[in-house]
Write an enzyme that holds these catalytic residues in place. Structure first.
Site, PDB file in Angstrom:
ATOM      1  N   LYS A  61      23.792  29.155 -15.308  1.00 18.83           N
ATOM      2  CA  LYS A  61      23.113  29.765 -14.154  1.00 18.83           C
ATOM      3  C   LYS A  61      22.317  28.684 -13.448  1.00 18.83           C
ATOM      4  O   LYS A  61      21.400  28.090 -14.025  1.00 18.83           O
ATOM      5  CB  LYS A  61      22.212  30.897 -14.622  1.00 18.83           C
ATOM      6  CG  LYS A  61      21.391  31.513 -13.490  1.00 18.83           C
ATOM      7  CD  LYS A  61      20.655  32.756 -13.925  1.00 18.83           C
ATOM      8  CE  LYS A  61      19.778  33.283 -12.802  1.00 18.83           C
ATOM      9  NZ  LYS A  61      19.012  34.461 -13.190  1.00 18.83           N
ATOM     10  N   LYS A 117      27.150  31.615 -12.605  1.00 17.57           N
ATOM     11  CA  LYS A 117      26.452  32.129 -11.425  1.00 17.57           C
ATOM     12  C   LYS A 117      25.780  30.986 -10.686  1.00 17.57           C
ATOM     13  O   LYS A 117      25.171  30.134 -11.349  1.00 17.57           O
ATOM     14  CB  LYS A 117      25.418  33.126 -11.938  1.00 17.57           C
ATOM     15  CG  LYS A 117      24.501  33.716 -10.908  1.00 17.57           C
ATOM     16  CD  LYS A 117      23.546  34.642 -11.591  1.00 17.57           C
ATOM     17  CE  LYS A 117      22.514  35.040 -10.568  1.00 17.57           C
ATOM     18  NZ  LYS A 117      21.348  35.614 -11.162  1.00 17.57           N
TER      19      LYS A 117
HETATM   20  C1  PBG Z   1      16.922  37.125 -12.792  1.00 17.86           C
HETATM   21  C2  PBG Z   1      18.101  37.293 -11.912  1.00 17.86           C
HETATM   22  C3  PBG Z   1      18.244  36.797 -10.621  1.00 17.86           C
HETATM   23  C4  PBG Z   1      19.501  37.203 -10.167  1.00 17.86           C
HETATM   24  C5  PBG Z   1      20.090  37.943 -11.194  1.00 17.86           C
HETATM   25  N1  PBG Z   1      19.205  37.973 -12.278  1.00 17.86           N
HETATM   26  C6  PBG Z   1      17.286  36.089  -9.763  1.00 17.86           C
HETATM   27  C7  PBG Z   1      16.827  34.746 -10.110  1.00 17.86           C
HETATM   28  O1  PBG Z   1      17.312  34.089 -11.030  1.00 17.86           O
HETATM   29  O2  PBG Z   1      15.902  34.311  -9.413  1.00 17.86           O
HETATM   30  C8  PBG Z   1      20.067  36.872  -8.820  1.00 17.86           C
HETATM   31  C9  PBG Z   1      21.215  37.711  -8.379  1.00 17.86           C
HETATM   32  C10 PBG Z   1      21.551  37.593  -6.941  1.00 17.86           C
HETATM   33  O3  PBG Z   1      21.072  36.722  -6.189  1.00 17.86           O
HETATM   34  O4  PBG Z   1      22.353  38.422  -6.503  1.00 17.86           O
HETATM   35  N2  PBG Z   1      16.498  38.346 -13.327  1.00 17.86           N
END
Ligand code: PBG
Length: 326
Positions: A197, A251
């Protein structure tokens, strides 16, 4: 004229030929719908930066999931917007917290007809907006956070989650969550690990959707990955697998197609990609201006994510694609 004997265009001539030789077929079964549920509202609230996406009330969430089930979408992933935030993100593990209430509603109503995935993080619930607990210097404390994630996992499992999806990028989170689930007998609850991520600028609209602002203009670069790196992602994927992840997620999606492709060749477990809020918002913004055909681009992008190696895709386009893929 010396024409080549191999003429790839022969197989592109008709729609039926193209269907016959298609290497990737996007289907409804490949889609996971991300859904937001907000505490204390009676009517859904639109999210301005995510056209077509809303913060659901308890009852509108049940309606939406019913429609997704009717369309054949196999899974949803839930994010909570709590009424109250604090330093520990208490709402994330409260048995009466917004996601736990939603999980029980959905499990009661739909049984095993739909896979209920719970995003497992505390950033939606902390008043500082970070994904972990802060130490005395305002830094995210990895190991203290792990104990909180264990509590969240146990609460989600008790409320009926099929799958916990840890997204906080703490080292060791999968091992600790697996241990906590097993200790309470939740051995059937799977872990879909957000393994690779990136610290991406594409999460902006999501943070609008969950009312998260990171304190003091901060960012997540001390725990999410640097977009410059790919080998680091392979390390993360292998670690999460070794720690007991049942499935792995990468992601964002479009900026990680190389990660997906390489991951596909080294892991055998199900591989997911998250086509994130900014990716969705860009398509909508350009389509609104008439600069691109949004539906066509959505299909093209999600197909490419599957082509790169994803078994399924978390996408805000899940519903509209499911309607078109019937
Ligand atoms: C954290 C989380 C995020 C997203 C999914 N889980 C936000 C982040 O890491 O700041 C982002 C998903 C998206 O942008 O659609 N709980």
């Amino acid at each position: 004229m010396d024409l080549p004997t191999r003429r790839p265009r022969r197989l592109r001539r008709t729609a039926a030929l193209r269907r016959l030789v298609a290497e990737t077929r996007l289907g409804v079964d490949d889609l996971v719908a991300p859904l937001f549920v907000r505490e204390g509202i009676d009517e859904p609230v639109p999210v301005a930066s995510l056209p077509g996406v809303v913060q659901h009330s308890r009852s509108s969430l049940v309606r939406e999931v019913g429609e997704l089930v009717d369309l054949g979408v196999p899974a949803v992933i839930l994010f909570g917007v709590p009424g109250h935030k604090d330093a520990r993100g208490s709402g994330a593990s409260d048995p009466d917290g917004v996601v736990q209430v939603a999980l029980r509603d959905l499990r009661d109503r739909f049984g095993d007809e739909v896979v209920l995935v719970a995003d497992l993080c505390i950033d939606e619930y902390t008043d500082h907006g970070h994904c972990g607990l802060l130490d005395g210097f305002g830094r995210v404390d990895n190991d203290a956070t792990l104990a909180r994630y264990a509590e969240v996992a146990v609460a989600q499992a008790a409320a009926g989650a099929d799958v916990c999806a840890p997204s906080g990028m703490m080292d060791g989170q999968v091992r600790v969550i697996r241990g906590a689930l097993d200790d309470v007998g939740a051995t059937d609850v799977s872990i879909l690990a957000y393994a690779a991520k990136y610290a991406s600028a594409l999460y902006g609209p999501f943070r609008d959707a969950v009312d998260v602002e990171i304190a003091d203009g901060g960012d997540r670069r001390a725990y999410q990955q640097d977009p410059a790196n790919v080998r680091e992602s392979l390390t993360e994927l292998r670690l999460d697998l070794a720690e007991g992840a049942d499935a792995l997620m990468v992601k964002p999606a479009l900026t990680s197609l190389d990660v997906l492709s390489r991951a596909r060749s080294i892991v055998d477990v199900p591989l997911a990609a998250y086509h994130v809020s900014g990716e969705y918002a860009m398509v909508h913004a350009a389509a609104e201006r008439g600069w691109i055909d949004g539906d066509a681009v959505a299909l093209e992008q999600i197909t490419a994510v599957v082509r790169a190696g994803a078994d399924f895709v978390v996408t805000y386009f899940a519903r509209s694609l499911a309607e078109r893929l019937q």
